[in-house]
Design a protein around this motif. Structure first.
Motif, PDB file in Angstrom:
ATOM      1  N   ASP A 106      -0.507   6.594   1.548  1.00 21.18           N
ATOM      2  CA  ASP A 106       0.303   6.299   0.442  1.00 21.18           C
ATOM      3  C   ASP A 106      -0.510   7.114  -0.771  1.00 21.18           C
ATOM      4  N   LEU A 107       0.322   7.179  -1.943  1.00 16.17           N
ATOM      5  CA  LEU A 107      -0.212   7.629  -3.285  1.00 16.17           C
ATOM      6  C   LEU A 107      -1.414   7.079  -3.797  1.00 16.17           C
ATOM      7  N   SER A 129      -3.969   5.171  -2.140  1.00 20.06           N
ATOM      8  CA  SER A 129      -4.983   5.443  -1.477  1.00 20.06           C
ATOM      9  C   SER A 129      -5.258   6.697  -1.681  1.00 20.06           C
ATOM     10  N   ARG A 157       8.893   3.508   6.323  1.00 17.41           N
ATOM     11  CA  ARG A 157       8.102   3.749   5.069  1.00 17.41           C
ATOM     12  C   ARG A 157       7.988   5.079   5.019  1.00 17.41           C
ATOM     13  N   GLU A 165       5.609   8.153   4.014  1.00 20.39           N
ATOM     14  CA  GLU A 165       4.236   8.301   4.064  1.00 20.39           C
ATOM     15  C   GLU A 165       3.734   9.676   3.617  1.00 20.39           C
ATOM     16  N   ILE A 166       2.620   9.701   3.191  1.00 21.07           N
ATOM     17  CA  ILE A 166       2.178  10.965   2.510  1.00 21.07           C
ATOM     18  C   ILE A 166       1.598  11.598   4.043  1.00 21.07           C
TER      19      ILE A 166
END
Length: 523
Positions: free
Chosen positions: A411-412, A414, A447, A449-450
């Motif tokens: 995620d952003l 992190s 979800r 996710e990056i």
């Protein structure tokens, strides 16, 4: 031909212990000594006593050490025309010698390090196993490039305890400086001289050196006869460029190796980019895999004093914990440490956190450093489970570790926090490899996710491990007080932790071959 060349050496007096070429090679490469005459000591062993090396200043009647502190060196002294010739800017008015300031010079990008000279010993990229103690080091360089290299080494975490000063001027400057001042613990002197002129100046330097001072000479001549003559005169080491900061650091570390405690394990700090990403789970499973799969002794240190979960994950509830050691770090010796450590498996021991809220657990970074220094003597691999907080002791522990592992979620938040950690570590540890990244809980249904490739591009390195989202497997292991490989040894997560353990410990897990019976029956 080799023998006739040896006897033509102007500096040999016929009593040279380095005269035998095989002995020269053995000493340069650090191979074990074989006794010239095998003498039984009564126990079936052969005794050999290596020749003692005299201190550098002993041959010239070096003076007794003055009680003057090394930090009280004079700020200026008379230099030489040779020193000024190397400097790119003129010395200040009334001061012919200048302290080295790397900002005064511009250097080209360093080329790839060349192999270290054969008779100086092979130096690899590993960190020194013995931390460098609190010593004073003074370097006198002829070339700004050498000054920049030593200045770079001085900023390394391994020299954090040492006090390092770098100046231009070479041998003449060092001689002038210490006519009226106490010499430091270690002198590093660069000189391009050879022949009798060099040895005349070395004799002069020896006359002003304290007997306890060690000396490293950085020279330009790759000459074995010069090397052995310097060793005869008490010089501790002779280095020839090209060299790297790590080469110099390892050389210094070897000079101050503690013979009573020569071992220090590798420390790996596990930290989460944000709370709840599973950094502790990664730390615990990796430590278990190091001990079980890689077959290496390991100590897991739970540094989350208030909320640590290592005791729960390993089904341990010790009466004494890390908090007791930090409360009185001066009292911690090997015997007390043995009582505080809890054995989880044959090769894995745990230094558990108190995991209570009845105290503030507020200790100084020095207390953590003292305790962890003791723990490093216990095993070749030390896993540090750091809490997701930011304080002076967390920063100090993170930056002083041999390796850093950052656990992230895709995620952003992190990504941002991991980038901040990478930037901090890169600036504070320029001679170390970047942290390793573990992407945890990847593939959560529905979800956003990056992508992993975006993490790799932003951080400049691909993740070392990507763990899939498996709530049932991880939840079962946590509730049972087991590791992932104990619950499902064939799972992708167990395989991933084994791979990460091999990557960090440098030890490959043994391959278990199936028996003939299992092959026949497909089991």
């Amino acid at each position: 031909m080799a023998e006739s060349h040896a006897y033509e050496d102007d500096f040999l007096d016929g009593d040279d212990e380095f005269l035998d070429p095989s002995e020269v090679e053995r000493r340069m490469l650090g191979t074990p000594q074989e006794p010239a005459i095998a003498e039984d000591d009564g126990y079936g062993e052969t005794a050999f006593e290596p020749p003692a090396r005299k201190p550098f200043g002993a041959s010239s009647g070096g003076r007794e050490a003055d009680p003057v502190e090394a930090d009280e060196f004079a700020d200026a002294f008379s230099g030489t025309a040779e020193a000024d010739a190397w400097a790119e800017t003129p010395a200040p008015a009334g001061q012919s010698q200048r302290r080295f300031d790397p900002s005064d010079y511009e250097f080209d990008e360093p080329a790839a390090p060349a192999p270290v000279d054969a008779y100086l010993g092979e130096v690899d990229g590993e960190a020194p196993e013995q931390p460098i103690p609190r010593i004073t080091i003074a370097a006198f360089c002829e070339r700004p490039e050498t000054g920049a290299l030593i200045h770079n080494a001085a900023g390394d975490r391994r020299l954090a305890k040492a006090h390092v000063e770098v100046e231009l001027g070479g041998l003449p400057a060092a001689i002038e400086r210490y006519h009226d001042a106490s010499t430091p613990n270690l002198l590093i002197v660069e000189t391009g001289m050879r022949g009798q002129g060099l040895f005349d100046q070395l004799e002069e330097l020896a006359g002003v050196c304290d007997a306890e001072t060690k000396v490293i000479i950085v020279g330009a001549a790759n000459d074995i006869s010069l090397y052995r003559e310097l060793m005869k005169r008490g010089v501790s080491e002779y280095l020839v460029p090209p060299m790297t900061p790590l080469h110099l650091i390892r050389t210094i570390s070897n000079l101050y190796l503690d013979p009573e405690q020569p071992f220090a394990g590798k420390t790996v700090a596990f930290v989460g980019a944000k709370g709840g990403v599973g950094a502790s789970t990664v730390a615990h499973n990796t430590a278990w895999s190091v001990s079980e799969s890689a077959q290496s002794d390991c100590v897991l240190v739970d540094l989350d004093l208030s909320f640590g979960t290592a005791g729960l994950d390993f089904n341990q509830d010790p009466a004494q914990t890390l908090g007791d050691a930090l409360s009185e770090p001066d009292r911690l010796d090997d015997a007390l440490l043995d009582r505080l450590l809890v054995r989880c498996t044959e090769r894995l021991t745990l230094f558990s956190a108190p995991a209570t809220l009845d105290k503030d657990w507020d200790f100084s970074p020095d207390a953590y450093e003292m305790v962890l220094d003791k723990v490093r003597r216990q095993a070749p691999f030390i896993a540090l489970d750091l809490p997701h907080t930011w304080s002076p002791w967390v920063r100090s522990t993170l930056l002083s570790a041999d390796q850093v592992v950052v656990t992230v979620a895709p995620d952003l938040a992190s990504l941002r926090n991991a980038k901040n950690l990478f930037d901090l570590v890169a600036s504070a540890r320029p001679n170390d490899e970047p942290p390793k990244v573990v992407v945890n809980m990847a593939g959560v249904p529905k979800r956003p996710e990056i992508p992993v490739k975006d993490f790799a591009e932003a951080l400049g390195t691909p993740p070392a491990l990507v763990l899939p989202f498996e709530p049932q497997l991880f939840g079962k292991a946590a509730n049972n007080g087991q590791m992932i490989a104990e619950v499902d040894p064939k799972s992708k997560a167990a395989e991933g932790f084994g791979y990460l353990a091999s990557l960090l410990s440098g030890r490959v897990a043994p391959v278990r071959k199936k028996s003939l019976v299992s092959k026949l029956f497909g089991r």
